[in-house]
Design a protein around this motif. Structure first.
Motif, mmCIF file in Angstrom:
data_model
loop_
_atom_site.group_PDB
_atom_site.id
_atom_site.type_symbol
_atom_site.label_atom_id
_atom_site.label_comp_id
_atom_site.label_asym_id
_atom_site.label_seq_id
_atom_site.Cartn_x
_atom_site.Cartn_y
_atom_site.Cartn_z
ATOM 1 N N GLN A 129 0.817 -0.987 0.041
ATOM 2 C CA GLN A 129 0.033 -0.301 -0.095
ATOM 3 C C GLN A 129 0.692 1.066 0.302
ATOM 4 O O GLN A 129 1.342 1.289 1.085
ATOM 5 C CB GLN A 129 -1.032 0.376 1.123
ATOM 6 N N THR A 130 0.138 2.468 -1.196
ATOM 7 C CA THR A 130 1.333 3.434 -1.132
ATOM 8 C C THR A 130 -0.119 4.413 -0.637
ATOM 9 O O THR A 130 -0.889 4.681 -0.781
ATOM 10 C CB THR A 130 1.931 3.865 -2.351
ATOM 11 N N HIS A 131 0.547 6.156 -0.667
ATOM 12 C CA HIS A 131 -0.454 7.234 -0.842
ATOM 13 C C HIS A 131 0.022 8.373 -1.962
ATOM 14 O O HIS A 131 0.840 8.327 -1.891
ATOM 15 C CB HIS A 131 -0.054 7.534 0.575
ATOM 16 N N HIS A 132 -1.212 8.935 -2.979
ATOM 17 C CA HIS A 132 -0.670 9.483 -3.690
ATOM 18 C C HIS A 132 -1.199 10.845 -3.183
ATOM 19 O O HIS A 132 -1.540 10.688 -2.252
ATOM 20 C CB HIS A 132 -1.682 9.472 -4.742
ATOM 21 N N ASN A 133 -0.148 12.008 -2.702
ATOM 22 C CA ASN A 133 -0.251 13.414 -1.687
ATOM 23 C C ASN A 133 -1.571 13.994 -2.332
ATOM 24 O O ASN A 133 -2.127 14.731 -2.048
ATOM 25 C CB ASN A 133 1.094 13.615 -1.597
ATOM 26 N N THR A 134 -1.435 14.356 -4.237
ATOM 27 C CA THR A 134 -1.768 15.171 -4.725
ATOM 28 C C THR A 134 -3.312 15.176 -4.285
ATOM 29 O O THR A 134 -4.165 15.878 -4.286
ATOM 30 C CB THR A 134 -1.414 15.653 -5.871
ATOM 31 N N LEU A 135 -3.629 13.850 -5.255
ATOM 32 C CA LEU A 135 -4.848 13.278 -4.426
ATOM 33 C C LEU A 135 -5.413 12.379 -3.466
ATOM 34 O O LEU A 135 -6.805 12.538 -3.316
ATOM 35 C CB LEU A 135 -4.738 11.616 -5.246
ATOM 36 N N ASP A 136 -4.377 12.916 -2.938
ATOM 37 C CA ASP A 136 -4.768 12.257 -1.441
ATOM 38 C C ASP A 136 -5.790 10.278 -1.220
ATOM 39 O O ASP A 136 -6.245 10.824 -0.390
ATOM 40 C CB ASP A 136 -6.053 13.619 -0.845
ATOM 41 N N ILE A 137 -5.206 10.258 -1.721
ATOM 42 C CA ILE A 137 -5.833 8.674 -1.791
ATOM 43 C C ILE A 137 -4.803 7.767 -1.448
ATOM 44 O O ILE A 137 -3.664 7.920 -1.800
ATOM 45 C CB ILE A 137 -6.643 7.815 -3.284
ATOM 46 N N ASP A 138 -5.274 6.336 -1.020
ATOM 47 C CA ASP A 138 -4.215 5.082 -0.763
ATOM 48 C C ASP A 138 -4.634 4.682 -2.224
ATOM 49 O O ASP A 138 -5.555 4.241 -2.983
ATOM 50 C CB ASP A 138 -4.894 4.243 0.480
ATOM 51 N N LEU A 139 -3.352 3.964 -2.592
ATOM 52 C CA LEU A 139 -3.125 3.210 -3.373
ATOM 53 C C LEU A 139 -1.869 1.585 -3.589
ATOM 54 O O LEU A 139 -1.523 1.452 -2.395
ATOM 55 C CB LEU A 139 -2.668 4.024 -4.832
ATOM 56 N N TYR A 140 -2.749 0.783 -4.232
ATOM 57 C CA TYR A 140 -1.630 -0.305 -4.305
ATOM 58 C C TYR A 140 -1.221 -0.656 -5.363
ATOM 59 O O TYR A 140 -1.739 -0.139 -6.310
ATOM 60 C CB TYR A 140 -2.845 -1.440 -3.209
ATOM 61 N N LEU A 141 0.026 -1.057 -5.240
ATOM 62 C CA LEU A 141 0.938 -1.421 -6.053
ATOM 63 C C LEU A 141 -0.103 -3.189 -6.935
ATOM 64 O O LEU A 141 -0.680 -4.221 -5.430
ATOM 65 C CB LEU A 141 2.220 -2.237 -5.825
ATOM 66 N N ARG A 142 0.046 -3.169 -8.103
ATOM 67 C CA ARG A 142 -0.830 -4.222 -8.372
ATOM 68 C C ARG A 142 -0.038 -5.496 -8.048
ATOM 69 O O ARG A 142 0.884 -6.052 -8.109
ATOM 70 C CB ARG A 142 -0.745 -4.512 -10.122
ATOM 71 N N ILE A 143 -1.464 -6.219 -7.658
ATOM 72 C CA ILE A 143 -1.359 -7.638 -7.604
ATOM 73 C C ILE A 143 -1.016 -9.266 -8.987
ATOM 74 O O ILE A 143 -0.234 -9.590 -9.055
ATOM 75 C CB ILE A 143 -2.139 -8.868 -6.596
ATOM 76 N N ALA A 144 -1.571 -8.479 -9.950
ATOM 77 C CA ALA A 144 -2.356 -8.996 -10.811
ATOM 78 C C ALA A 144 -2.752 -7.764 -12.205
ATOM 79 O O ALA A 144 -3.229 -7.148 -12.046
ATOM 80 C CB ALA A 144 -3.002 -10.029 -10.824
ATOM 81 N N PRO A 145 -2.986 -8.027 -13.573
ATOM 82 C CA PRO A 145 -3.124 -6.542 -14.727
ATOM 83 C C PRO A 145 -4.807 -7.729 -14.678
ATOM 84 O O PRO A 145 -5.593 -6.910 -15.905
ATOM 85 C CB PRO A 145 -1.884 -7.059 -15.179
ATOM 86 N N GLU A 146 -4.704 -8.824 -14.486
ATOM 87 C CA GLU A 146 -5.874 -9.157 -15.199
ATOM 88 C C GLU A 146 -7.259 -8.232 -15.558
ATOM 89 O O GLU A 146 -7.592 -8.432 -16.002
ATOM 90 C CB GLU A 146 -6.217 -10.474 -14.142
ATOM 91 N N LEU A 147 -7.736 -8.111 -14.507
ATOM 92 C CA LEU A 147 -8.826 -7.528 -14.602
ATOM 93 C C LEU A 147 -9.084 -5.550 -15.614
ATOM 94 O O LEU A 147 -10.165 -5.567 -16.131
ATOM 95 C CB LEU A 147 -9.296 -6.850 -13.469
ATOM 96 N N TYR A 148 -7.792 -5.130 -15.814
ATOM 97 C CA TYR A 148 -7.353 -4.086 -16.749
ATOM 98 C C TYR A 148 -7.244 -4.966 -18.314
ATOM 99 O O TYR A 148 -7.678 -4.662 -19.221
ATOM 100 C CB TYR A 148 -5.554 -3.139 -16.437
ATOM 101 N N LEU A 149 -6.901 -6.406 -18.112
ATOM 102 C CA LEU A 149 -6.373 -6.067 -19.572
ATOM 103 C C LEU A 149 -7.379 -7.118 -19.864
ATOM 104 O O LEU A 149 -8.340 -6.599 -21.150
ATOM 105 C CB LEU A 149 -5.086 -7.795 -19.228
ATOM 106 N N LYS A 150 -8.614 -7.555 -19.346
ATOM 107 C CA LYS A 150 -10.351 -8.038 -20.618
ATOM 108 C C LYS A 150 -10.934 -7.064 -19.934
ATOM 109 O O LYS A 150 -11.614 -7.137 -21.013
ATOM 110 C CB LYS A 150 -10.675 -8.872 -18.062
ATOM 111 N N ARG A 151 -10.196 -5.953 -19.780
ATOM 112 C CA ARG A 151 -11.227 -4.224 -19.770
ATOM 113 C C ARG A 151 -10.998 -4.019 -21.682
ATOM 114 O O ARG A 151 -11.639 -3.478 -21.816
ATOM 115 C CB ARG A 151 -10.948 -3.104 -18.856
ATOM 116 N N LEU A 152 -9.437 -4.133 -21.576
ATOM 117 C CA LEU A 152 -9.384 -4.041 -23.066
ATOM 118 C C LEU A 152 -9.966 -4.940 -24.011
ATOM 119 O O LEU A 152 -10.413 -4.537 -25.240
ATOM 120 C CB LEU A 152 -7.586 -3.697 -23.315
ATOM 121 N N VAL A 153 -10.307 -6.317 -23.567
ATOM 122 C CA VAL A 153 -10.841 -7.233 -24.394
ATOM 123 C C VAL A 153 -11.780 -6.948 -24.314
ATOM 124 O O VAL A 153 -12.596 -6.943 -25.784
ATOM 125 C CB VAL A 153 -11.031 -8.515 -23.725
ATOM 126 N N ILE A 154 -12.345 -6.411 -23.912
ATOM 127 C CA ILE A 154 -13.992 -5.767 -24.002
ATOM 128 C C ILE A 154 -14.070 -4.285 -24.714
ATOM 129 O O ILE A 154 -14.951 -4.817 -25.667
ATOM 130 C CB ILE A 154 -15.003 -5.592 -22.464
#
Length: 498
Positions: free
Chosen positions: A212-237
């Motif tokens: 887990q990390t934090h983006h200061n400008t957007l003030d949101i917590d972010l995660y380093l990806r554990i897998a690209p799967e769901l983004y790749l399937k969005r591209l197939v869609i």
């Protein structure tokens, strides 16, 4: 003063001696005519007579050995994994060049100009007429006959490992061939290489703990990806019907000879196929990969010879029955009986129990390349159900030498069922499974636009490199594996005193 400090001081003093001769201790551009590997390939089989008339060359490299004998001497220069002997004689070079020769240490980087000849012992060598100094090494190299043997030092100081142990370079050259082969094979089949986010507001695509990390400008917590799967399937869609990504993933989990928190995978998705189609494609990819990386389909790994020419195929149930260790071997009826399965493991569902039995009795025994298919739905939230058995999904994993190498399935493309699966995973999280999948509303929205029938697969690059280079630890095939920070080094203080 320690021996190490004394050697550093001695070499640091030579910086001033070298500069007093008119050279730069940390020199400038040097244009060699041919690399040492090229010279070895072109001329190593030539006789002395075939090297006449003179073949004049300029070469560069790191000094590997120094042997001085009166008014002459030999050095070996190493460049790109190959070495060439050079011969320096006092009456053949300028006086300052010979004075430089007397100051050279193992590890220094130099340029040399001269002509090729063959020594009386038959070794191809460069007869030096001019030397140039390019970079001074201030630290002593490992002893040449034993190389660098301390494992932690090898991983922590990979630059030194590459200098001292020529075989290490070969591992990473093979790694590059593996990545290149996979990329080429997929591109030949009309796949498009893409890049997806490594920082994500919602992690998913696998069962794993994130960083887990934090983006200061957007003030949101972010995660380093554990897998690209769901983004790749969005591209197939979106109409990119064959996509792949050679991706870095990050999982906040344990470290072992087979696990590193940062690792590399190939993931690819193909519309209008299913897991059966990917079985055939996987067999083709792995067969050609072994040929491209090693020259053949039979590869040594430890005490085994692995045959990449084919993938044996077993259902998970059959694998448990066939490879069961100990007494009370299950029958075909037992392995399909939820009561029997749960009684063997104490797991809450029969699917989780079957997977636990597979991991206990079968996984480590799958030495030859084997494809295990038909997984329980409980452990496969993104896979499509088998039409004839909804408790199972159309999924397979590839095992070699007892390691999971790949994971593939027919993608679930029913958004209503996907929502139910996410709800199932949320219930598992509420029950204490912190690796269960989260709800991903945007992915459900994307699915509602229609995901064509699709097969998707991930292959672990690091483990494939282990197998194809006969490396027993994942750290041997990652250039800079994660290690605990080391203590005070003191290098800055040393350099300030030079």
């Amino acid at each position: 003063m320690s021996l190490e400090d004394g050697l550093f001081e001695q070499r640091a003093a030579r910086v001033h001696e070298i500069e007093a001769l008119g050279y730069k201790a940390f020199g400038k551009r040097f244009d060699f005519t041919e690399s040492i590997p090229e010279i070895i390939r072109k001329y190593s089989d030539k006789t002395a007579e075939e090297l006449v008339p003179e073949i004049r060359l300029k070469i560069a490299g790191r000094i590997q050995t120094v042997r001085r004998m009166g008014k002459a001497g030999f050095l070996h220069l190493q460049q790109n994994g190959a070495k060439l002997q050079i011969y320096v004689r006092k009456d053949a070079v300028e006086e300052r060049d010979y004075a430089l020769f007397l100051l050279l240490d193992i590890g220094d980087i130099i340029g040399a100009e001269g002509y090729l000849f063959v020594t009386r012992t038959g070794e191809l060598s460069l007869h030096v007429e001019k030397l140039e100094f390019l970079a001074k090494t201030l630290l002593a190299m490992p002893e040449k006959f034993h190389g660098l043997e301390d494992v932690e030092t090898r991983y922590r100081q990979r630059y030194l490992d590459l200098i001292a142990n020529p075989g290490v370079r070969d591992v990473f050259v093979t790694r590059a061939k593996i990545v290149s082969s996979l990329r080429r094979q997929l591109e030949e089949r009309d796949f498009i290489e893409v890049e997806t986010p490594m920082m994500q507001a919602l992690y998913g695509g696998a069962a794993a703990k994130p960083f887990q990390t934090h983006h200061n400008t957007l003030d949101i917590d972010l995660y380093l990806r554990i897998a690209p799967e769901l983004y790749l399937k969005r591209l197939v869609i979106g109409g990119l019907e064959r996509v792949f990504e050679i991706n870095r993933n990050f999982r906040n989990e344990g470290i072992s000879t087979r696990h590193n928190p940062e690792f590399t995978m190939l993931e690819f998705y193909q519309a209008y196929t299913d897991y059966r189609g990917l079985m055939d494609l996987s067999e083709e990819l792995l067969r050609q990969l072994a040929i491209d990386a090693t020259g053949g389909t039979t590869v040594p790994y430890g005490e085994e010879m692995l045959d990449f020419s084919t993938l044996r195929r077993l259902t998970m149930r059959d694998a448990v029955i066939e490879l069961w260790s100990g007494d009370d071997k299950p029958t075909a009826e037992n392995i399909c009986d939820p009561v029997w399965l749960k009684a063997q493991t104490g797991r809450k569902t029969s699917g989780e129990a079957l997977v636990a039995l597979f991991e206990e009795h079968a996984e480590k025994k799958l030495i030859q390349p084997t494809l295990v298919y038909d997984f329980p739905v409980e452990v496969s939230p993104l896979s499509k159900n088998k039409p004839d058995d909804p408790a199972f999904v159309e999924r397979f994993e590839i095992f070699i030498a007892g390691m999971e190498i790949g994971n593939a399935f027919t993608e679930l493309n029913d958004p209503m069922e996907q929502c139910r699966r996410f709800d199932m995973q949320l219930a598992m999280r509420a029950d204490g499974d912190d690796e269960a999948h989260q709800m991903d509303e945007d992915y459900l929205r994307a699915m509602a636009y229609g995901l064509p029938p699709t097969g998707g697969e991930g292959l672990g690059i690091d483990r494939l490199v282990m197998l194809l280079t006969n490396s027993q630890s994942i750290r041997d095939v990652i250039l800079f594996p994660l290690l605990r920070p080391e203590g005070e080094i003191g290098m800055a203080d040393r350099l300030r005193r030079v």
